[in-house]
Write a protein that holds these residues in place. Structure first.
Motif, mmCIF file in Angstrom:
data_model
loop_
_atom_site.group_PDB
_atom_site.id
_atom_site.type_symbol
_atom_site.label_atom_id
_atom_site.label_comp_id
_atom_site.label_asym_id
_atom_site.label_seq_id
_atom_site.Cartn_x
_atom_site.Cartn_y
_atom_site.Cartn_z
ATOM 1 N N THR A 1 10.126 11.097 -15.672
ATOM 2 C CA THR A 1 9.806 9.848 -16.374
ATOM 3 C C THR A 1 10.240 8.619 -15.579
ATOM 4 N N ILE A 2 11.409 8.695 -14.939
ATOM 5 C CA ILE A 2 11.863 7.563 -14.126
ATOM 6 C C ILE A 2 10.931 7.365 -12.935
ATOM 7 N N GLY A 3 10.451 8.473 -12.367
ATOM 8 C CA GLY A 3 9.501 8.369 -11.272
ATOM 9 C C GLY A 3 8.210 7.683 -11.688
ATOM 10 N N ALA A 4 7.760 7.970 -12.928
ATOM 11 C CA ALA A 4 6.566 7.283 -13.432
ATOM 12 C C ALA A 4 6.811 5.780 -13.504
ATOM 13 N N ALA A 5 8.025 5.401 -13.895
ATOM 14 C CA ALA A 5 8.363 3.975 -13.942
ATOM 15 C C ALA A 5 8.397 3.374 -12.536
ATOM 16 N N LYS A 6 8.918 4.123 -11.560
ATOM 17 C CA LYS A 6 8.957 3.626 -10.185
ATOM 18 C C LYS A 6 7.541 3.483 -9.620
ATOM 19 N N THR A 7 6.655 4.403 -9.974
ATOM 20 C CA THR A 7 5.267 4.289 -9.537
ATOM 21 C C THR A 7 4.631 3.024 -10.102
ATOM 22 N N HIS A 8 4.932 2.730 -11.363
ATOM 23 C CA HIS A 8 4.426 1.496 -11.984
ATOM 24 C C HIS A 8 5.021 0.268 -11.299
ATOM 25 N N LEU A 9 6.294 0.345 -10.926
ATOM 26 C CA LEU A 9 6.947 -0.759 -10.231
ATOM 27 C C LEU A 9 6.257 -1.036 -8.901
ATOM 28 N N GLU A 10 5.910 0.027 -8.193
ATOM 29 C CA GLU A 10 5.257 -0.137 -6.895
ATOM 30 C C GLU A 10 3.834 -0.674 -7.041
ATOM 31 N N ALA A 11 3.137 -0.241 -8.079
ATOM 32 C CA ALA A 11 1.810 -0.796 -8.344
ATOM 33 C C ALA A 11 1.913 -2.279 -8.693
ATOM 34 N N THR A 12 2.960 -2.637 -9.438
ATOM 35 C CA THR A 12 3.198 -4.044 -9.770
ATOM 36 C C THR A 12 3.425 -4.856 -8.503
ATOM 37 N N ARG B 1 4.866 -13.139 -0.814
ATOM 38 C CA ARG B 1 4.632 -11.707 -0.839
ATOM 39 C C ARG B 1 5.607 -11.016 -1.789
ATOM 40 N N ALA B 2 5.233 -9.805 -2.197
ATOM 41 C CA ALA B 2 6.071 -8.968 -3.056
ATOM 42 C C ALA B 2 6.124 -7.576 -2.453
ATOM 43 N N VAL B 3 7.304 -6.982 -2.460
ATOM 44 C CA VAL B 3 7.487 -5.642 -1.922
ATOM 45 C C VAL B 3 8.443 -4.877 -2.830
ATOM 46 N N THR B 4 8.422 -3.559 -2.704
ATOM 47 C CA THR B 4 9.523 -2.760 -3.212
ATOM 48 C C THR B 4 10.369 -2.346 -2.018
ATOM 49 N N SER B 5 11.660 -2.261 -2.230
ATOM 50 C CA SER B 5 12.591 -1.819 -1.204
ATOM 51 C C SER B 5 13.136 -0.462 -1.638
ATOM 52 N N VAL B 6 12.824 0.570 -0.884
ATOM 53 C CA VAL B 6 13.276 1.923 -1.226
ATOM 54 C C VAL B 6 14.605 2.162 -0.536
ATOM 55 N N LEU C 1 9.609 -7.605 9.226
ATOM 56 C CA LEU C 1 9.441 -6.983 7.919
ATOM 57 C C LEU C 1 8.466 -5.819 8.081
ATOM 58 N N THR C 2 8.979 -4.615 7.909
ATOM 59 C CA THR C 2 8.203 -3.411 8.159
ATOM 60 C C THR C 2 8.014 -2.648 6.858
ATOM 61 N N VAL C 3 6.769 -2.319 6.534
ATOM 62 C CA VAL C 3 6.478 -1.591 5.297
ATOM 63 C C VAL C 3 5.695 -0.325 5.618
ATOM 64 N N ASP C 4 5.752 0.638 4.697
ATOM 65 C CA ASP C 4 4.981 1.869 4.871
ATOM 66 C C ASP C 4 3.567 1.672 4.332
ATOM 67 N N ASP C 5 2.808 2.760 4.254
ATOM 68 C CA ASP C 5 1.414 2.664 3.826
ATOM 69 C C ASP C 5 1.266 2.201 2.380
ATOM 70 N N GLU C 6 2.351 2.322 1.603
ATOM 71 C CA GLU C 6 2.318 1.883 0.205
ATOM 72 C C GLU C 6 2.883 0.475 0.028
ATOM 73 N N GLY C 7 3.167 -0.195 1.122
ATOM 74 C CA GLY C 7 3.701 -1.549 1.049
ATOM 75 C C GLY C 7 5.175 -1.606 0.712
ATOM 76 N N ARG C 8 5.923 -0.529 1.008
ATOM 77 C CA ARG C 8 7.334 -0.455 0.664
ATOM 78 C C ARG C 8 8.202 -0.595 1.910
ATOM 79 N N ILE C 9 9.268 -1.405 1.804
ATOM 80 C CA ILE C 9 10.293 -1.424 2.838
ATOM 81 C C ILE C 9 11.124 -0.156 2.675
ATOM 82 N N ARG C 10 11.323 0.588 3.754
ATOM 83 C CA ARG C 10 12.045 1.858 3.664
ATOM 84 C C ARG C 10 13.430 1.725 4.299
#
Length: 404
Positions: A247-258, A273-278, A328-337
């Motif tokens: 369930t938390i992963g579903a929320a994180k997926t929604h966060l990344e889509a946001t 710009r907006a990013v998620t930072s993993v 600023l480097t992001v992966d294919d999903e637009g996330r900073i890793r």
């Protein structure tokens, strides 16, 4: 005066009191661990809003932002004040210590204690940005881990849950008895039912982050080039069923889509710009509540030792990327890793082998239990080097004032 000797009393990973002096020293240690200013700000420094600034990665974002990026601005958290019977929550004391460091560094910083989900808080923050910080916001860091949220439009309450999706999940987990002896046991968590997924997404997904950005944008408070980052976690395949696939992963997926939707909007609106930072694994008050995470982090530390990157180090790197000090480097999903050190094939293979071998009788040789237990205690201000725990300490520490 309300001085007393505070001793650690806990139920599992939860402690009944926090130690003010230990919390202060902990924050000071984080500050010392962060490299100094990468670039001296041209003016008073960029204006930042850190939502969830008193614990875990949000605290690291606040401390690293002040020390490394020279930010000023606002931190928001939700903490309990001291009472006659109990100390304040650890985050209360950590916030007081962070405020002292900000003041000593000449960073104009306001700390607000309240419900970040509420529209009244958003309005108050907007007013502060207008009146105190020149009407512009350069950065927003979103780091909220909460059990519940009330929708400000409908008044509907939502509650998040930690459950797998589809079927029950059994996993090893690490516990400690009253005598401090470790135990590896198996626990089973039932699957999400009814609207568990939707409830968790409503609390931990991107809805409130989006609402913050919309509120500030509607008031014209986003500076040109405004950048926002929501802090997230992916983690190991060993914990995926309960975390990233749960369930938390579903929320994180929604966060990344946001983040992707916000990135498009902000690009058009202010060239932002907006990013998620993993981020990588850490011992936090939130993570210790997740089945299997304590065992995993202890084993990870057993594999990596001192090369495990603490939150302050990761967030210093994040600020370097957000401010342009580093690309600023992001992966294919637009996330900073910031978790690549954790998820390399060799590290994960070593942890997985130890996971298979982990039992109550073998765990002391596989995981860094002394480090893990100390990290849990340090969350509440205990086991912090340089702190005299036999000395009475003042528990009635005031919330930081923010008089101009």
């Amino acid at each position: 005066m309300s001085e007393r000797v505070i001793v650690p009393r806990n139920r599992g990973f939860l402690f009944l009191d926090s130690h003010p002096a230990g919390c202060q020293r902990l924050v000071e240690g984080m500050w010392q661990a962060v490299p100094g200013l990468a670039v001296t700000p041209a003016d008073d420094g960029p204006v930042a809003l850190v939502i969830g600034s008193s614990a875990g990665y949000g605290l690291a974002a606040m401390v690293a932002g002040l020390k490394r990026a020279g930010i000023r601005g606002i931190g928001i958290c939700f903490e309990k004040a001291p009472t006659g019977r109990r100390s304040a929550t650890a985050g209360w004391y950590r916030t007081a210590a962070t405020a002292d460091l900000a003041e000593a560094a000449g960073r104009d910083t306001v700390f607000l204690n309240g419900d970040a989900f509420a529209d009244s808080m958003k309005s108050h923050v907007g007013d502060l940005i207008e009146q105190r910080f020149g009407g512009r916001l350069d950065y927003l860091i979103y780091s909220v881990a909460a059990p519940r949220r009330t929708d400000p439009e409908t008044g509907t309450p939502y509650a998040s849950v930690l459950k797998p999706i589809g079927q029950a999940h059994r996993t090893k987990t690490l516990a400690f008895g009253d005598d401090g002896e470790p135990e590896v046991r198996e626990v089973e968590t039932g699957p999400a039912e009814g609207d568990d997924i939707q409830q968790t997404v409503a609390v931990m997904g991107g809805a409130d982050w989006d609402r913050w950005i919309s509120h500030l944008a509607d008031r014209g408070l986003l500076a040109e080039g405004f950048t926002t980052a929501a802090l997230s976690y992916i983690g190991s395949p060993l914990t995926a069923a309960i975390y990233r696939q749960g369930t938390i992963g579903a929320a994180k997926t929604h966060l990344e889509a946001t983040a992707r939707a916000l990135n498009e909007r902000l690009g058009k609106l202010v060239g932002g710009r907006a990013v998620t930072s993993v981020n990588g694994a850490a011992v936090t008050q939130s993570s210790t509540a997740i089945p299997g995470i304590a065992l995993y982090v202890g084993l990870l530390r057993g594999v990596l030792g001192d090369t495990l990157v603490p939150p302050a180090g990761q967030l210093a790197e994040l600020w370097d990327q957000l401010t342009g000090t580093a690309p600023l480097t992001v992966d294919d999903e637009g996330r900073i890793r910031l978790d690549t050190w954790e998820l390399t094939d060799d590290v994960q293979a070593a942890v997985a082998e130890r996971w298979k071998e982990a039992t109550t009788s073998t765990i002391a040789n596989l995981a860094d239990l002394d480090w893990f237990q100390a990290e849990v205690r340090r969350l509440y201000g205990f086991d912090v080097p340089g702190t005299d725990y036999a000395r009475p300490v003042e528990t009635a520490v005031p919330w930081p004032t923010h008089t101009p």
